[in-house]
Scaffold this active site. Structure first.
Site, PDB file in Angstrom:
ATOM      1  N   HIS A 188       0.753  -1.088  -0.118  1.00  0.00           N
ATOM      2  CA  HIS A 188       0.109   0.285   0.283  1.00  0.00           C
ATOM      3  C   HIS A 188       1.310   1.409  -0.079  1.00  0.00           C
ATOM      4  O   HIS A 188       1.836   1.910   0.483  1.00  0.00           O
ATOM      5  CB  HIS A 188      -0.939  -0.157   1.077  1.00  0.00           C
ATOM      6  CG  HIS A 188      -1.682   0.852   1.202  1.00  0.00           C
ATOM      7  ND1 HIS A 188      -2.455   2.351   1.148  1.00  0.00           N
ATOM      8  CD2 HIS A 188      -3.567   1.240   0.278  1.00  0.00           C
ATOM      9  CE1 HIS A 188      -2.962   3.147   1.916  1.00  0.00           C
ATOM     10  NE2 HIS A 188      -3.373   2.480   0.943  1.00  0.00           N
ATOM     11  N   GLU A 192      -4.695   1.771  -7.080  1.00  0.00           N
ATOM     12  CA  GLU A 192      -5.160   2.827  -5.905  1.00  0.00           C
ATOM     13  C   GLU A 192      -3.844   4.266  -6.793  1.00  0.00           C
ATOM     14  O   GLU A 192      -3.064   4.479  -5.709  1.00  0.00           O
ATOM     15  CB  GLU A 192      -4.770   2.085  -4.856  1.00  0.00           C
ATOM     16  CG  GLU A 192      -5.012   1.459  -4.150  1.00  0.00           C
ATOM     17  CD  GLU A 192      -6.001   1.219  -2.533  1.00  0.00           C
ATOM     18  OE1 GLU A 192      -6.779   1.269  -2.284  1.00  0.00           O
ATOM     19  OE2 GLU A 192      -4.828   1.407  -1.678  1.00  0.00           O
TER      20      GLU A 192
HETATM   21  P1  13P Z   1      -9.934   5.901   0.923  1.00  0.00           P
HETATM   22  O1  13P Z   1     -11.068   4.990   0.809  1.00  0.00           O
HETATM   23  O2  13P Z   1     -10.110   6.366   2.741  1.00  0.00           O
HETATM   24  O3  13P Z   1      -9.661   7.079   0.167  1.00  0.00           O
HETATM   25  O4  13P Z   1      -8.443   4.767   1.283  1.00  0.00           O
HETATM   26  C1  13P Z   1      -8.731   3.527   0.102  1.00  0.00           C
HETATM   27  C2  13P Z   1      -7.777   2.906   0.344  1.00  0.00           C
HETATM   28  O5  13P Z   1      -6.297   3.521   0.391  1.00  0.00           O
HETATM   29  C3  13P Z   1      -7.517   1.938   0.542  1.00  0.00           C
HETATM   30  O6  13P Z   1      -6.705   0.390   0.706  1.00  0.00           O
END
Ligand code: 13P
Length: 246
Positions: free
Chosen positions: A96, A166
């Protein structure tokens, strides 16, 4: 086709809060979301409690937010894949952006963790995504493709691997929700390269009930990886219903 809908709680929830969330989920009819695969990724402290509350027949998969690449040893503060598996994890989240930025996670350690996770028969959930400046300069596709290549380097069979795109600029309270047009190119490239071979391609970053459907409509997206909008169980249930078309 399976649509994945899950959440990482990040560094939130006490044990009693975690149990309450899991109890509500366990009490909801598990056949309510045909074609949808729910998952929750609690902090390591709550993994075994959540797994116990959900029980062995739960349709909801449970994951760890991180695990070390070695099975055991002198690695203070870390937990290993066998340890999180023992606590009930079926998924291990790896790479992440918060871990890459604040905990020195590199493409190399991500790759080691992917291999360790697969070695123990768990599902790696590999997170990738570009920072805002790379997005602004139009470099998102090569940046993200390079991250996934590095994560999967030397992995022959990627069929157990989940990839979550992401973009860093879309994550968290300071993030900007992505429009489908912002993310289509990266998802098309991921789909071309790995769409047929990995277990699923997910999108995460400011996903909530207002944009879930439009993001799932982007070519290549097999699921949603949600933070804030699913930290309360009602938020996750609402998203599951929405995605299941209820
Ligand atoms: P948010 O949905 O709070 O932006 O976070 C996304 C995330 O990092 C999921 O791993």
């Amino acid at each position: 086709m399976t649509t994945w809908v899950g959440t990482s709680w990040k560094m939130n929830k006490t044990l009693s809060e975690a149990r309450d969330y899991a109890r509500t989920l366990a009490a909801t009819d598990q056949g309510r979301w045909p074609g949808v695969q729910p998952f929750i990724i609690p902090p390591a402290t709550a993994l075994s409690a959540v797994s116990e509350v959900l029980g062995p027949r739960s349709h909801v998969l449970v994951g760890a937010q991180n695990a070390h690449w070695e099975d055991a040893g002198a690695w203070t503060g870390e937990v290993s894949v066998p340890q999180v598996a023992d606590a009930g994890a079926q998924i291990v989240e790896i790479g992440h952006s918060e871990r890459r930025e604040f905990f020195a996670e590199t493409d190399e350690t991500v790759n080691l963790k992917v291999r360790a996770t697969l070695r123990h028969g768990l599902t790696p959930l590999v997170c990738v995504g570009e920072p805002a400046d790379v997005f602004a300069s139009g470099g998102s596709v090569p940046y993200v493709i390079r991250q996934v290549r590095a994560a999967l380097d030397g992995v022959g069979d990627v069929s157990a691997v989940l990839v979550a795109y992401e973009p860093i600029w879309a994550i968290g309270a300071r993030g900007r929700p992505a429009a489908p047009s912002d993310i289509g190119d990266v998802l098309a490239a991921l789909r071309t390269e790995w769409g047929g071979s990995v277990r699923g391609l997910l999108f995460g970053g400011s996903v909530d009930r207002s944009n879930a459907r439009s993001i799932l409509g982007v070519d290549g997206v097999d699921g949603l990886f949600v933070g804030r909008a699913a930290w309360e169980v009602d938020g996750l249930l609402e998203l599951l219903d929405l995605v299941a078309g209820r």
